[in-house]
Design a protein around this motif. Sequence first.
Motif, PDB file in Angstrom:
ATOM      1  N   UNK A  73      46.203  44.401  42.942  1.00 20.00           N
ATOM      2  CA  UNK A  73      47.203  44.177  41.679  1.00 20.00           C
ATOM      3  C   UNK A  73      46.468  44.641  40.372  1.00 20.00           C
ATOM      4  N   UNK A  74      47.122  45.045  39.625  1.00 21.39           N
ATOM      5  CA  UNK A  74      46.742  45.395  38.266  1.00 21.39           C
ATOM      6  C   UNK A  74      45.694  46.476  38.045  1.00 21.39           C
ATOM      7  N   UNK A  94      38.608  29.635  41.387  1.00 18.39           N
ATOM      8  CA  UNK A  94      39.876  29.849  41.402  1.00 18.39           C
ATOM      9  C   UNK A  94      40.447  29.354  42.699  1.00 18.39           C
ATOM     10  N   UNK A  95      41.912  28.998  42.349  1.00 20.61           N
ATOM     11  CA  UNK A  95      42.599  28.487  43.605  1.00 20.61           C
ATOM     12  C   UNK A  95      44.106  28.928  43.614  1.00 20.61           C
ATOM     13  N   UNK A  96      44.512  28.759  44.615  1.00 22.55           N
ATOM     14  CA  UNK A  96      46.026  29.163  44.686  1.00 22.55           C
ATOM     15  C   UNK A  96      46.317  30.502  44.574  1.00 22.55           C
ATOM     16  N   UNK A  97      47.136  31.017  44.232  1.00 19.06           N
ATOM     17  CA  UNK A  97      47.579  32.695  44.634  1.00 19.06           C
ATOM     18  C   UNK A  97      46.568  33.661  44.062  1.00 19.06           C
ATOM     19  N   UNK A  98      45.679  33.915  44.831  1.00 17.23           N
ATOM     20  CA  UNK A  98      44.625  34.974  44.205  1.00 17.23           C
ATOM     21  C   UNK A  98      45.142  36.227  43.640  1.00 17.23           C
ATOM     22  N   UNK A  99      46.058  36.776  44.479  1.00 18.64           N
ATOM     23  CA  UNK A  99      46.823  38.002  43.930  1.00 18.64           C
ATOM     24  C   UNK A  99      47.369  37.930  42.414  1.00 18.64           C
ATOM     25  N   UNK A 111      35.792  46.181  39.854  1.00 25.76           N
ATOM     26  CA  UNK A 111      35.011  45.489  39.024  1.00 25.76           C
ATOM     27  C   UNK A 111      35.529  45.699  37.436  1.00 25.76           C
ATOM     28  N   UNK A 127      43.751  39.352  35.628  1.00 24.15           N
ATOM     29  CA  UNK A 127      42.426  39.725  35.200  1.00 24.15           C
ATOM     30  C   UNK A 127      42.264  41.075  35.018  1.00 24.15           C
ATOM     31  N   UNK A 128      42.874  41.699  36.167  1.00 20.99           N
ATOM     32  CA  UNK A 128      42.864  43.447  36.085  1.00 20.99           C
ATOM     33  C   UNK A 128      43.660  43.871  34.657  1.00 20.99           C
ATOM     34  N   UNK A 129      44.842  43.130  34.696  1.00 22.49           N
ATOM     35  CA  UNK A 129      45.453  43.717  33.473  1.00 22.49           C
ATOM     36  C   UNK A 129      45.037  43.540  32.175  1.00 22.49           C
ATOM     37  N   UNK A 130      44.396  42.337  31.754  1.00 16.02           N
ATOM     38  CA  UNK A 130      43.568  41.803  30.777  1.00 16.02           C
ATOM     39  C   UNK A 130      42.242  42.941  30.406  1.00 16.02           C
ATOM     40  N   UNK A 157      34.021  39.187  38.458  1.00 16.94           N
ATOM     41  CA  UNK A 157      33.358  38.914  39.937  1.00 16.94           C
ATOM     42  C   UNK A 157      32.144  38.419  39.909  1.00 16.94           C
ATOM     43  N   UNK A 165      32.414  34.515  39.126  1.00 14.42           N
ATOM     44  CA  UNK A 165      32.577  34.161  40.482  1.00 14.42           C
ATOM     45  C   UNK A 165      31.475  33.963  41.346  1.00 14.42           C
ATOM     46  N   UNK A 177      44.126  35.899  50.329  1.00 11.96           N
ATOM     47  CA  UNK A 177      42.987  35.311  50.351  1.00 11.96           C
ATOM     48  C   UNK A 177      43.155  34.003  49.513  1.00 11.96           C
ATOM     49  N   UNK A 178      42.633  32.789  50.084  1.00 12.69           N
ATOM     50  CA  UNK A 178      42.750  31.602  49.348  1.00 12.69           C
ATOM     51  C   UNK A 178      41.331  30.997  49.291  1.00 12.69           C
ATOM     52  N   UNK A 179      41.020  30.402  48.208  1.00 11.37           N
ATOM     53  CA  UNK A 179      39.716  29.590  47.918  1.00 11.37           C
ATOM     54  C   UNK A 179      40.071  28.275  47.767  1.00 11.37           C
ATOM     55  N   UNK A 230      44.114  37.942  40.004  1.00  9.65           N
ATOM     56  CA  UNK A 230      43.505  39.173  40.268  1.00  9.65           C
ATOM     57  C   UNK A 230      44.430  40.114  39.385  1.00  9.65           C
ATOM     58  N   UNK A 231      45.758  40.074  39.552  1.00  9.78           N
ATOM     59  CA  UNK A 231      46.502  41.007  38.570  1.00  9.78           C
ATOM     60  C   UNK A 231      46.482  40.523  37.244  1.00  9.78           C
ATOM     61  N   UNK A 236      44.319  40.625  48.114  1.00 10.49           N
ATOM     62  CA  UNK A 236      44.375  38.985  47.633  1.00 10.49           C
ATOM     63  C   UNK A 236      45.438  38.393  47.862  1.00 10.49           C
ATOM     64  N   UNK A 237      46.617  38.845  48.389  1.00  8.44           N
ATOM     65  CA  UNK A 237      47.654  38.143  48.568  1.00  8.44           C
ATOM     66  C   UNK A 237      47.729  37.249  49.912  1.00  8.44           C
TER      67      UNK A 237
END
Lengths: 215, 332
Positions: free
Chosen positions: B41-42, A136-141, B283, A147-150, A126, A129, B202-204, A144-145, B199-200
Motif C-alpha cells: 500500500x502507498x 504499531x497496533x491494529x490495521x498494519x496496511x 524502505x 507511512x509510504x504516502x508521507x 522500518x 521498528x 499482519x498484526x502486531x 503502511x499506506x 500488510x492487510x
Amino acid sequence: MRDPGFMVQDQAQEMAPDTRARDVEVQLTRAGLGLARRLGDGAGGLLFDRLLRILEARHPRAFTALGELPDARLLIDPVDAPAALLLRVGPTLALRVCDRTAEAEATVRGPCARLLDLLEGRIDGDALFFRRELSIEGDTALILALRNTLDGEEMDLFGDVAAAAGPLRHALPVARRNAGRALDLLAAARRFAPPPVRWGMAVLERRLIGPRQGA
Amino acid sequence: MGSFELICPAGNPAALRAAVDAGADAVYLGFRDETNARNFPGLNFSRPELAEAIAYAHARSVQVFVAINTYPQAGNLAPWQRAVDDAARLKADAVILADLGLLAYAAEHHPDLRLHLSVQASAANAEAIRLYRDAFGVRRVVLPRVLTVPEIARLNAEVDVETEVFVFGGLCPMAEGRCSLSSYATGLSPNKQGVCSPASHVRYEPRGDALASRLGGFTINVFGAGEPAGYPTLCKGRFVPGGGTSADPAYLFEEPTSLNALALLPELKAAKVCALKIEGRQRGKAYIAAVVGAYRRALDAFERGLPVPALDLEAMVEGGAQTTGAYTRAWR
C-alpha cells in the motif's frame, strides 16, 4: 537526508545546529498539542483544519492518496507529549487532538522527535521498528499506506507552515540557524533568574507542554 | 572489466531522487499494481510518475530498470503485457522479468528493449542462463541469493551474460518454495500478487514488554523486551519443531538478519560480477540515502584501490544483524 541514528562522529558534530533546531521544534510540537487539548475540538479543531489545508496545498499528491484510502481512524501517539492525534483518512480527511486511549483502527506510538523525523522522511520507519522505538497496533496496511504516502513527499512541517504564514518563511531559516544559541540563552536565563521567576517559568512550561512521561 | 554498477531500489519518486542523488548508477522500481514483487500500500509508480522519474534519472546519467517480475495468471495477461509496453514506451533502460511467457512477449514486441532476468526466476546454473540468453536475448541475470562466491565465479566463466548480485538488504531466497509459506498463511501470493506477508494480514500485539507478530492468524514470532524486531515473514519466524511445547522456539529457516557483502568486493570483482544490487523498495528514502551513499563511497574507494570505509548500517538492518549469507557458506 541521513537517519540521525546512524551518524558517525564527525557528521554528528556537523549536524549539531540542526539537532538543536529539531529540539526546539519538538518542544513547540508538544506545546502545540498541549494548547490544542486545552482549546478543545472547537478552536483546536479549527487550528488543525487550517494546518491540514496548508499541508494539502503544498502536498496535493499525498492528500489525494490519503483521501482515496478507506474511511478509517489512525491514532498517532507521541508518547512524551501531553496528548495524541487522531487522523481520519478517507473521503472526510480530518485531524484532531485526542486522548491516547481513543478508539482507532490503527495506532502508531513513538517519541515525538522520532514521529516528526518520520513525517519528514528524515528516518526510515522500518529501522525505527526494528529498534523497537516505534510500535504499531491494529490495521498494519493502513499504517503502511500512510507511512509510504508521507515518505513519498519532501515534507518539512515547520517550513510548510511558515511558508503559508508569509513573512515568517524568511524568519524560519534564521531561527533554525540560531536555535542552539537561543536555547543556551534560555537555559542561562533560567539559571540566573531569581527563584520565583524560575518557578513561574516552570509552571508556564508545564501548562504549555504538559508533564513529560517518565519525568 | 569496468567498475561495478550500483543498482539501487526506489519505492516512490522521492526515494528515486534520493537514490540518484546519493550516487546510484541505476535505479530499479515497479508499477503500482500486482506486476511487481513489492506490491504494498502507498508504494510504487504510476505511469506519469515513471515518466518523471526517468527524466530525472536520465538528466543525471542514471539508468532506470522497471521490475515486472511477478508471474502472470492464466487468462489475465493484460496487466503484465501493458507494463512491458509502457516501460518500453516511456524509455526505461531495461525491464526485469521472470516469467517465460512475458520474456517471449517482450522479446517479440520490443526487440530493442534490454531484458534482465529477475532474481525471481532463480536461474542458478549456466545451462538455464544460456537458455534465457538464446531464447529471449536476456542481457543480464540477477543471481538468486543461494550461491557461494566460488560458484558465481565458475558460473561467470561459463556464460557470456552479465550477472548482478544482491549485496545489501533482505535475504529473500525464493528457492525451496519459501514464498509459498506466505501464500499458505494469507491466501495471497508473493509471486502472483507481489505481496510477501501482505500488510492487510499482519498484526502486531504488545504482550507486556514483548512484541508478538502475527500473519494470517498465525503467531510467527515473539520478540522479548528490547530484542530487535524483524519483518513478519514466515521464513524468518520462530517455531517449536514438531509441535512440542517444551523446547524454546527457534528460527527453523532463516534468522531476521540482513545481507551485507561489502567485505566481499574483491572476491566479487574477481568473480567477474557486473553489478551490485541493494534491496529495499519497501524502505523509506532515509534508508535509500544512507545505504546508497555509504555503498557509493565504499565502491569509489575500492575502485581507486583505497581502503574501503567501514559502514555503520547495523541499526538500519532487520534484527540489527548482518551476514554475508550464502556467499560464504553453502546454501542449506
